[in-house]
Scaffold this motif. Structure first.
Motif, PDB file in Angstrom:
ATOM      1  N   THR A 149       0.883  -1.108  -0.137  1.00 38.73           N
ATOM      2  CA  THR A 149       0.025   0.174  -0.013  1.00 38.73           C
ATOM      3  C   THR A 149       0.811   1.216   0.240  1.00 38.73           C
ATOM      4  OG1 THR A 149      -1.756  -1.167   1.186  1.00 38.73           O
ATOM      5  CG2 THR A 149      -1.984   1.267   1.183  1.00 38.73           C
ATOM      6  N   THR A 150       0.679   2.186  -0.897  1.00 37.72           N
ATOM      7  CA  THR A 150       1.217   3.248  -0.810  1.00 37.72           C
ATOM      8  C   THR A 150       0.852   4.296   0.021  1.00 37.72           C
ATOM      9  OG1 THR A 150      -0.064   4.436  -2.456  1.00 37.72           O
ATOM     10  CG2 THR A 150       1.540   2.887  -3.375  1.00 37.72           C
ATOM     11  N   ASN A 151       1.763   5.470   0.427  1.00 32.86           N
ATOM     12  CA  ASN A 151       1.329   6.360   1.343  1.00 32.86           C
ATOM     13  C   ASN A 151      -0.007   7.249   0.641  1.00 32.86           C
ATOM     14  OD1 ASN A 151       3.588   5.789   3.130  1.00 32.86           O
ATOM     15  ND2 ASN A 151       4.783   7.499   2.209  1.00 32.86           N
ATOM     16  N   ILE A 152      -0.032   7.416  -0.441  1.00 32.83           N
ATOM     17  CA  ILE A 152      -1.255   8.074  -0.918  1.00 32.83           C
ATOM     18  C   ILE A 152      -2.204   7.329  -0.647  1.00 32.83           C
ATOM     19  CG2 ILE A 152      -2.365   8.825  -3.060  1.00 32.83           C
ATOM     20  CD1 ILE A 152       0.553   9.681  -4.248  1.00 32.83           C
ATOM     21  N   GLU A 153      -2.428   5.969  -0.916  1.00 37.03           N
ATOM     22  CA  GLU A 153      -3.436   5.003  -0.759  1.00 37.03           C
ATOM     23  C   GLU A 153      -3.907   5.094   0.768  1.00 37.03           C
ATOM     24  OE1 GLU A 153      -3.220   1.542  -4.037  1.00 37.03           O
ATOM     25  OE2 GLU A 153      -1.501   1.497  -2.438  1.00 37.03           O
ATOM     26  N   ILE A 154      -2.871   5.147   1.699  1.00 39.35           N
ATOM     27  CA  ILE A 154      -3.105   5.045   2.994  1.00 39.35           C
ATOM     28  C   ILE A 154      -3.798   6.414   3.526  1.00 39.35           C
ATOM     29  CG2 ILE A 154      -2.081   5.370   5.258  1.00 39.35           C
ATOM     30  CD1 ILE A 154       0.252   3.155   4.340  1.00 39.35           C
ATOM     31  N   GLN A 155      -3.371   7.497   2.938  1.00 41.85           N
ATOM     32  CA  GLN A 155      -3.975   8.928   3.072  1.00 41.85           C
ATOM     33  C   GLN A 155      -5.699   8.897   2.699  1.00 41.85           C
ATOM     34  OE1 GLN A 155      -1.547  11.652   1.736  1.00 41.85           O
ATOM     35  NE2 GLN A 155       0.053  11.290   2.832  1.00 41.85           N
ATOM     36  N   LYS A 156      -5.697   8.239   1.518  1.00 44.74           N
ATOM     37  CA  LYS A 156      -7.058   8.305   0.843  1.00 44.74           C
ATOM     38  C   LYS A 156      -7.986   7.367   1.686  1.00 44.74           C
ATOM     39  CE  LYS A 156      -9.227   7.065  -3.343  1.00 44.74           C
ATOM     40  NZ  LYS A 156      -9.341   6.500  -4.590  1.00 44.74           N
ATOM     41  N   ASN A 157      -7.355   6.283   2.164  1.00 44.86           N
ATOM     42  CA  ASN A 157      -8.182   5.308   2.915  1.00 44.86           C
ATOM     43  C   ASN A 157      -8.491   5.823   4.270  1.00 44.86           C
ATOM     44  OD1 ASN A 157      -8.145   3.623   0.794  1.00 44.86           O
ATOM     45  ND2 ASN A 157      -6.743   2.217   1.614  1.00 44.86           N
ATOM     46  N   GLY A 158      -7.584   6.641   4.882  1.00 40.58           N
ATOM     47  CA  GLY A 158      -7.637   7.243   6.175  1.00 40.58           C
ATOM     48  C   GLY A 158      -8.549   8.094   5.824  1.00 40.58           C
ATOM     49  N   LEU A 159      -8.444   9.249   5.272  1.00 41.35           N
ATOM     50  CA  LEU A 159      -9.485  10.188   5.269  1.00 41.35           C
ATOM     51  C   LEU A 159     -10.927   9.628   4.821  1.00 41.35           C
ATOM     52  CD1 LEU A 159      -7.564  12.853   2.838  1.00 41.35           C
ATOM     53  CD2 LEU A 159      -8.168  12.942   5.557  1.00 41.35           C
ATOM     54  N   HIS A 160     -11.061   8.673   3.826  1.00 42.03           N
ATOM     55  CA  HIS A 160     -12.523   7.998   3.863  1.00 42.03           C
ATOM     56  C   HIS A 160     -12.880   7.501   5.198  1.00 42.03           C
ATOM     57  CE1 HIS A 160     -15.576   5.968   1.466  1.00 42.03           C
ATOM     58  NE2 HIS A 160     -15.447   4.871   2.200  1.00 42.03           N
ATOM     59  N   ALA A 161     -12.063   6.763   5.942  1.00 38.65           N
ATOM     60  CA  ALA A 161     -12.629   6.057   7.088  1.00 38.65           C
ATOM     61  C   ALA A 161     -13.064   7.259   8.082  1.00 38.65           C
ATOM     62  CB  ALA A 161     -11.407   5.435   7.783  1.00 38.65           C
ATOM     63  N   LEU A 162     -12.352   8.573   8.148  1.00 41.80           N
ATOM     64  CA  LEU A 162     -12.554   9.562   9.007  1.00 41.80           C
ATOM     65  C   LEU A 162     -14.101   9.949   8.576  1.00 41.80           C
ATOM     66  CD1 LEU A 162      -9.274  11.473   9.564  1.00 41.80           C
ATOM     67  CD2 LEU A 162     -10.822  10.340  11.195  1.00 41.80           C
ATOM     68  N   LYS A 163     -14.218  10.432   7.363  1.00 40.38           N
ATOM     69  CA  LYS A 163     -15.350  10.774   7.015  1.00 40.38           C
ATOM     70  C   LYS A 163     -16.638   9.974   7.070  1.00 40.38           C
ATOM     71  CE  LYS A 163     -17.479  11.641   2.515  1.00 40.38           C
ATOM     72  NZ  LYS A 163     -17.361  11.465   1.087  1.00 40.38           N
ATOM     73  N   GLU A 164     -16.429   8.615   6.952  1.00 41.08           N
ATOM     74  CA  GLU A 164     -17.508   7.566   7.184  1.00 41.08           C
ATOM     75  C   GLU A 164     -17.802   7.379   8.693  1.00 41.08           C
ATOM     76  OE1 GLU A 164     -19.453   5.656   5.067  1.00 41.08           O
ATOM     77  OE2 GLU A 164     -18.365   7.195   3.627  1.00 41.08           O
ATOM     78  N   SER A 165     -16.817   7.776   9.455  1.00 46.68           N
ATOM     79  CA  SER A 165     -16.925   7.616  10.836  1.00 46.68           C
ATOM     80  C   SER A 165     -17.478   9.067  11.670  1.00 46.68           C
ATOM     81  CB  SER A 165     -15.930   7.174  11.575  1.00 46.68           C
ATOM     82  OG  SER A 165     -15.843   7.152  12.977  1.00 46.68           O
ATOM     83  N   LEU A 166     -17.056  10.121  11.315  1.00 44.40           N
ATOM     84  CA  LEU A 166     -17.241  11.333  11.893  1.00 44.40           C
ATOM     85  C   LEU A 166     -18.174  12.199  11.047  1.00 44.40           C
ATOM     86  CD1 LEU A 166     -13.624  12.039  13.188  1.00 44.40           C
ATOM     87  CD2 LEU A 166     -15.540  10.771  14.501  1.00 44.40           C
ATOM     88  N   GLY A 167     -18.379  11.986   9.875  1.00 46.78           N
ATOM     89  CA  GLY A 167     -18.958  12.994   8.873  1.00 46.78           C
ATOM     90  C   GLY A 167     -17.849  14.067   8.507  1.00 46.78           C
ATOM     91  N   VAL A 168     -18.251  14.917   7.505  1.00 42.50           N
ATOM     92  CA  VAL A 168     -17.519  15.739   6.971  1.00 42.50           C
ATOM     93  C   VAL A 168     -17.025  16.823   7.948  1.00 42.50           C
ATOM     94  CG1 VAL A 168     -17.214  17.713   5.276  1.00 42.50           C
ATOM     95  CG2 VAL A 168     -18.321  15.611   4.651  1.00 42.50           C
ATOM     96  N   THR A 169     -17.917  17.361   8.621  1.00 39.36           N
ATOM     97  CA  THR A 169     -17.537  18.409   9.654  1.00 39.36           C
ATOM     98  C   THR A 169     -16.824  17.841  10.731  1.00 39.36           C
ATOM     99  OG1 THR A 169     -19.704  19.396   9.292  1.00 39.36           O
ATOM    100  CG2 THR A 169     -18.605  20.045  11.353  1.00 39.36           C
ATOM    101  N   GLY A 170     -16.992  16.590  11.174  1.00 41.77           N
ATOM    102  CA  GLY A 170     -16.371  15.781  12.327  1.00 41.77           C
ATOM    103  C   GLY A 170     -14.840  15.638  11.786  1.00 41.77           C
TER     104      GLY A 170
END
Length: 69
Positions: free
Chosen positions: A9-30
Motif C-alpha cells: 500500500t502506498t502512502n497516498i492510498e493510506i491517506q486516501k483510505n484514512g480520510l475516507h474512514a474519518l469521513k465515514e465515521s465522523l462525517g465531513v464536519t467531524g
C-alpha cells in the motif's frame, strides 16, 4: 514456516483510505474538526527569522577567487 504477504500500500492510498474512514465515521464536519487539531499554523516570525543568521553576500573578488580567476 508461514509466508507473509508484503504490504504494498502506498502512502497516498493510506491517506486516501484514512480520510475516507474519518469521513465515514465522523462525517465531513467531524473529519475537518479532527484534522484541524493537527494544524498548528506555524509559529514565530518567519520574515524576521530568515534573516537572523544570514551570511553576507560574497564580493566579486571573493567569487573570482573561488573559481580561480
Amino acid at each position: 514456516m508461514i509466508a507473509t504477504r508484503l504490504d504494498t500500500t502506498t502512502n497516498i492510498e493510506i491517506q486516501k483510505n484514512g480520510l475516507h474512514a474519518l469521513k465515514e465515521s465522523l462525517g465531513v464536519t467531524g473529519m475537518l474538526r479532527f484534522l484541524e487539531q493537527f494544524d498548528h499554523g506555524g509559529s514565530g516570525d518567519y520574515t524576521a527569522e530568515k534573516y537572523e543568521n544570514e551570511e553576507p553576500e560574497p564580493t566579486d573578488e571573493e567569487i573570482r577567487h573561488m573559481f580561480g580567476f
